[in-house]
Design an enzyme around this catalytic site. Structure first.
Site, PDB file in Angstrom:
ATOM      1  N   MET A  34       1.065  -1.270   0.012  1.00 45.56           N
ATOM      2  CA  MET A  34       0.158  -0.014   0.048  1.00 45.56           C
ATOM      3  C   MET A  34       0.758   1.394  -0.027  1.00 45.56           C
ATOM      4  O   MET A  34       0.455   2.239   0.389  1.00 45.56           O
ATOM      5  CB  MET A  34      -1.036  -0.017   1.327  1.00 45.56           C
ATOM      6  CG  MET A  34      -1.812  -1.214   1.179  1.00 45.56           C
ATOM      7  SD  MET A  34      -3.569  -0.946   2.030  1.00 45.56           S
ATOM      8  CE  MET A  34      -2.690  -0.865   3.867  1.00 45.56           C
ATOM      9  N   HIS A  41       9.217  -3.280   3.646  1.00 43.38           N
ATOM     10  CA  HIS A  41       8.713  -3.597   2.236  1.00 43.38           C
ATOM     11  C   HIS A  41       9.814  -3.901   1.403  1.00 43.38           C
ATOM     12  O   HIS A  41       9.906  -4.746   0.410  1.00 43.38           O
ATOM     13  CB  HIS A  41       7.977  -2.414   1.541  1.00 43.38           C
ATOM     14  CG  HIS A  41       6.767  -1.917   2.274  1.00 43.38           C
ATOM     15  ND1 HIS A  41       6.720  -0.852   2.946  1.00 43.38           N
ATOM     16  CD2 HIS A  41       5.635  -2.673   2.444  1.00 43.38           C
ATOM     17  CE1 HIS A  41       5.541  -0.446   3.393  1.00 43.38           C
ATOM     18  NE2 HIS A  41       4.882  -1.721   3.176  1.00 43.38           N
ATOM     19  N   SER A 195       3.919   1.393   8.158  1.00 45.79           N
ATOM     20  CA  SER A 195       3.709   2.553   7.748  1.00 45.79           C
ATOM     21  C   SER A 195       2.972   3.323   8.666  1.00 45.79           C
ATOM     22  O   SER A 195       3.015   4.567   8.897  1.00 45.79           O
ATOM     23  CB  SER A 195       2.732   2.482   6.456  1.00 45.79           C
ATOM     24  OG  SER A 195       3.387   1.611   5.526  1.00 45.79           O
TER      25      SER A 195
HETATM   26  P1  AMP Z   1       1.317  -2.943   3.397  1.00 39.84           P
HETATM   27  O1  AMP Z   1       1.938  -1.992   2.781  1.00 39.84           O
HETATM   28  O2  AMP Z   1       1.326  -2.594   4.835  1.00 39.84           O
HETATM   29  O3  AMP Z   1       0.005  -3.747   2.931  1.00 39.84           O
HETATM   30  O4  AMP Z   1       2.461  -4.138   3.500  1.00 39.84           O
HETATM   31  C1  AMP Z   1       2.927  -4.730   2.383  1.00 39.84           C
HETATM   32  C2  AMP Z   1       3.564  -6.094   2.528  1.00 39.84           C
HETATM   33  O5  AMP Z   1       4.817  -5.655   3.215  1.00 39.84           O
HETATM   34  C3  AMP Z   1       2.581  -7.023   3.334  1.00 39.84           C
HETATM   35  O6  AMP Z   1       3.039  -8.198   2.634  1.00 39.84           O
HETATM   36  C4  AMP Z   1       3.326  -6.863   4.338  1.00 39.84           C
HETATM   37  O7  AMP Z   1       3.262  -7.861   5.376  1.00 39.84           O
HETATM   38  C5  AMP Z   1       4.824  -6.511   4.259  1.00 39.84           C
HETATM   39  N1  AMP Z   1       5.572  -5.937   5.661  1.00 39.84           N
HETATM   40  C6  AMP Z   1       4.983  -4.624   6.118  1.00 39.84           C
HETATM   41  N2  AMP Z   1       5.979  -4.472   7.101  1.00 39.84           N
HETATM   42  C7  AMP Z   1       6.769  -5.270   7.173  1.00 39.84           C
HETATM   43  C8  AMP Z   1       7.862  -5.292   8.176  1.00 39.84           C
HETATM   44  N3  AMP Z   1       8.037  -4.935   9.121  1.00 39.84           N
HETATM   45  N4  AMP Z   1       8.431  -6.554   7.786  1.00 39.84           N
HETATM   46  C9  AMP Z   1       8.223  -7.442   6.745  1.00 39.84           C
HETATM   47  N5  AMP Z   1       7.386  -7.201   5.960  1.00 39.84           N
HETATM   48  C10 AMP Z   1       6.630  -6.464   5.987  1.00 39.84           C
END
Ligand code: AMP
Length: 302
Positions: A34, A41, A195
């Site tokens: 996102m 990420h 985020s």
């Molecule tokens: P989001 O943008 O929050 O939807 O996250 C996108 C992807 O990044 C998802 O697969 C999350 O699980 C992964 N992600 C977010 N934060 C972390 C983190 N701290 N460590 C590893 N993966 C992450």
């Protein structure tokens, strides 16, 4: 050579790109996000670059996974910054669609995954606390899988339940995509990168470190002695309480696949029996910011 990401913003362009990779026999590694990209990420992007020929990062703040009272409007958006951050990591293509491209008929009729398709993995924990959330998540991931036709897709173990729900979606809908769960990336003091950490005040940011501290304490206790799940939960809850984190959605010790609670976890019996170890899942509010985290407790070697 410049690593400046190629940016695709419309579906026709995307279809051409997908066809071109297929024509060239290149494997596509998909990293759905996102945006407001951080090192968590970027670790997914690095894994994708190592394990596939080309990397496609999607950036889309998906409205259907936010409830009406959640932070959809406030959610950080920074496409320019994201493109720059990606440039420093790997050569990638970015797909950043509009809401209308993804949901042509508007938000409400848009979920194309029926709630009865999601079983217990999706209905407990986050599913219970955030009704409709996983319908939105599975809908967007199903759409992205269909539109981008990857061979491999990368998700963070930070959103552990989401990873399990997506593995299930992949099986149910026979996408035949290899799903890779990547390790949680943390700040130096242990807070899982998110985020949403940007919403925290300095004082809340300090409070939030209790989440991982609690998880670590419980995990090391579980590794050293036989403990009931309830005792482990209490260890985490106590640490949260000490940091005045009082709004706790759940602290749960669960089976790593089914996510069923291991109510009276006995290391020698249950963990040894399931041979998969256990996961402690946590969801709390620090101020108005909802944070989730988890830790893996490995099985005892028989
Ligand atoms: P989001 O943008 O929050 O939807 O996250 C996108 C992807 O990044 C998802 O697969 C999350 O699980 C992964 N992600 C977010 N934060 C972390 C983190 N701290 N460590 C590893 N993966 C992450």
């Amino acid at each position: 050579m410049s690593n400046s990401p190629e940016l695709i913003t419309d579906l026709t362009q995307l279809a051409q790109w997908v066809q071109a990779q297929s024509d060239d026999g290149l494997s596509v590694g998909l990293v759905p996000t996102m945006g407001a990209l951080h090192a968590g990420h970027l670790s997914l992007v690095k894994s994708a670059a190592q394990q596939s020929d080309v990397v496609l990062v999607t950036i889309f703040v998906n409205p259907t996974q936010f409830a009406a009272d959640e932070d959809l409007q406030q959610y950080p958006r920074d496409l320019e910054g994201d493109l720059q951050r990606l440039q420093s990591v790997a050569k990638v293509t970015v797909f950043a669609p509009t809401v209308t491209d993804i949901y042509p008929s508007g938000k409400s009729p848009a979920t194309n995954i029926e709630s009865n398709e999601l079983d217990d993995v999706a209905t407990r924990w986050e599913g219970e606390q955030r009704p409709g959330h996983f319908l939105g998540v599975t809908t967007i991931v199903h759409k992205l899988f269909t539109l981008t036709k990857p061979q491999i897709a990368f998700f963070g173990r930070k959103d552990y339940q989401q990873l399990r729900v997506i593995e299930q979606l992949n099986e149910e809908h026979r996408h035949n995509i290899k799903i890779v769960g990547c390790p949680i990336v943390r700040e130096e003091d242990g807070l899982a990168m998110s985020s949403r950490n940007a919403y925290l005040t300095a004082a809340q940011r300090t409070q939030a470190t209790a989440i991982y501290k609690g998880l670590q304490t419980a995990c090391s206790m579980a590794n050293n002695m036989e403990m009931a799940a309830t005792e482990l939960q209490e260890v985490v809850q106590k640490q949260l309480g000490n940091a005045e984190i009082n709004r706790i959605d759940y602290v749960a010790v669960v089976h790593p696949k089914s996510l069923e609670p291991l109510v009276l976890l006995d290391r020698t019996e249950q963990i040894k029996q399931i041979k998969l170890g256990a996961i402690i899942l946590v969801a709390v509010f620090v101020g108005n910011t909802r944070l989730i985290d988890n830790i893996y407790i490995p099985p005892i070697n028989p």
